[in-house]
Design an enzyme around this catalytic site. Structure first.
Site, PDB file in Angstrom:
ATOM      1  N   ASN A   1       0.858  -1.191   0.000  1.00  0.00           N
ATOM      2  CA  ASN A   1       0.000   0.000   0.000  1.00  0.00           C
ATOM      3  C   ASN A   1       0.894   1.241   0.000  1.00  0.00           C
ATOM      4  O   ASN A   1       1.471   1.599   1.018  1.00  0.00           O
ATOM      5  CB  ASN A   1      -0.888  -0.047   1.262  1.00  0.00           C
TER       6      ASN A   1
ATOM      7  N   LYS B   1       0.064   4.291  -0.323  1.00  0.00           N
ATOM      8  CA  LYS B   1      -0.597   5.488   0.240  1.00  0.00           C
ATOM      9  C   LYS B   1      -0.324   6.699  -0.671  1.00  0.00           C
ATOM     10  O   LYS B   1      -0.297   6.554  -1.882  1.00  0.00           O
ATOM     11  CB  LYS B   1      -0.156   5.708   1.688  1.00  0.00           C
TER      12      LYS B   1
ATOM     13  N   HIS C   1      -9.697   1.223   5.058  1.00  0.00           N
ATOM     14  CA  HIS C   1      -8.408   1.384   5.751  1.00  0.00           C
ATOM     15  C   HIS C   1      -8.613   2.296   6.968  1.00  0.00           C
ATOM     16  O   HIS C   1      -9.393   3.244   6.908  1.00  0.00           O
ATOM     17  CB  HIS C   1      -7.370   1.973   4.792  1.00  0.00           C
TER      18      HIS C   1
ATOM     19  N   GLU D   1      -6.941   4.627   8.126  1.00  0.00           N
ATOM     20  CA  GLU D   1      -6.702   6.063   7.870  1.00  0.00           C
ATOM     21  C   GLU D   1      -7.945   6.706   7.273  1.00  0.00           C
ATOM     22  O   GLU D   1      -8.264   7.856   7.572  1.00  0.00           O
ATOM     23  CB  GLU D   1      -5.471   6.223   6.954  1.00  0.00           C
TER      24      GLU D   1
ATOM     25  N   GLU E   1      -5.391  -4.833  10.846  1.00  0.00           N
ATOM     26  CA  GLU E   1      -4.351  -3.832  11.051  1.00  0.00           C
ATOM     27  C   GLU E   1      -4.627  -3.042  12.346  1.00  0.00           C
ATOM     28  O   GLU E   1      -5.403  -2.079  12.327  1.00  0.00           O
ATOM     29  CB  GLU E   1      -4.318  -2.854   9.881  1.00  0.00           C
TER      30      GLU E   1
ATOM     31  N   GLY F   1       2.519   2.310  10.731  1.00  0.00           N
ATOM     32  CA  GLY F   1       3.481   3.387  10.531  1.00  0.00           C
ATOM     33  C   GLY F   1       4.265   3.767  11.773  1.00  0.00           C
ATOM     34  O   GLY F   1       4.957   4.786  11.785  1.00  0.00           O
TER      35      GLY F   1
ATOM     36  N   SER G   1       3.398  -2.117  10.360  1.00  0.00           N
ATOM     37  CA  SER G   1       4.853  -2.177  10.549  1.00  0.00           C
ATOM     38  C   SER G   1       5.453  -3.542  10.204  1.00  0.00           C
ATOM     39  O   SER G   1       6.342  -4.027  10.907  1.00  0.00           O
ATOM     40  CB  SER G   1       5.231  -1.766  11.972  1.00  0.00           C
TER      41      SER G   1
END
Ligand code: PGA
Length: 251
Positions: free
Chosen positions: A10, A12, A96, A98, A166, A172, A210
């Site tokens: 991904n 992003k 996702h 985010e 996730e 991240g 991660s």
């Protein structure tokens, strides 16, 4: 024995065209080394066409990072599932964390997107995962269960689904979830999926958060982990290829 792993990169909102094409060339150059792993990359929308032109389609597939819940219409700034298909995508990442946090995407919206993606012959990677606060309150299992059940359309083709667990605190941050936590949630997700459909036993469940060359092999060994959704490490050819090697080595 594990079935063939799936590793998704991904990107992003990263990489310009030159960087993207360089990365794809490196992946394609090494493809013999990981031909028993399924690979998909998820560039920003503007790079999909150029990246697709470089992919041979033998090992590495293409996906979008989101789509709208309708196929056409007056939705300025949006991309539809059929547009992703048209430009060579086989996959789309939906829900996702985010987007759930920044665009306030709800399970109901994710569910509609999954349905429309399947109609456009795209496989959805449905992302679920608790926040750090929810984990600390002991709510991880219930949060993931609610997201999962709320995001899967009742009559969807289960062959067109992948789930990615996730945990938000691991994305991240370099703070990968522990092997025990990943194993616990993946086992729970498997039970939920199997309860929803007879085909739930076969849905691939990825771990994301991660994933790096240094931890990929250990994560891939966990029962019910069918691969990884990789963010930061998918932007560096050396790291991503090393994760693909780790996946290829799992028996
Ligand atoms: P990360 O991102 O690998 O950089 O933690 C994973 C993701 O958000 O899909």
């Amino acid at each position: 024995m594990k079935s063939r792993l799936f590793v998704a990169g991904n990107w992003k909102m990263n990489l310009d065209k030159n960087q993207a094409l360089q990365l794809v060339r490196e992946i394609e150059k090494n493809k013999e080394a990981f031909e028993n792993v399924d690979v998909a990359i998820f560039p920003p929308f503007t790079l999909l066409s150029a990246v697709n032109d470089l992919l041979t389609g033998e090992v590495c597939h293409l996906g979008g990072q989101n789509c709208h819940d309708e196929l056409v219409g007056a939705h300025t700034g949006e991309i539809s599932a059929s547009m992703l298909r048209d430009v060579g995508c086989d996959y789309v990442i939906l829900g996702h964390s985010e987007r759930r946090a920044n665009q306030l995407e709800t399970n109901e919206q994710v569910k509609k997107k999954v349905a429309i993606a399947a109609e456009s012959n795209l496989t959805s990677i449905i992302c679920v995962g608790e926040t750090l606060d929810e984990r600390n309150l002991g709510q991880a299992l219930s949060v993931v269960e609610k997201q999962l059940i709320g995001s899967i359309p009742v009559d969807v083709d289960y062959n067109k689904l992948i789930v990615a667990y996730e945990p938000v605190g691991a994305i991240g941050t370099g703070k990968t979830a522990t092997i025990n936590d990943i194993a616990e949630i993946h086992a729970h997700i498997r039970i939920i999926l199997s309860g929803l459909s007879l085909k739930g036993d076969n849905i691939c469940i990825l771990y994301g958060g991660s994933v790096k060359p240094v931890n990929a092999a250990d994560i891939f060994q966990i029962t019910d982990v069918g691969g990884a959704l990789v963010g930061g490490a998918s932007l560096l050819s050396r790291d991503f290829i090393s994760i693909l090697h780790a996946g290829a080595a799992i028996k």
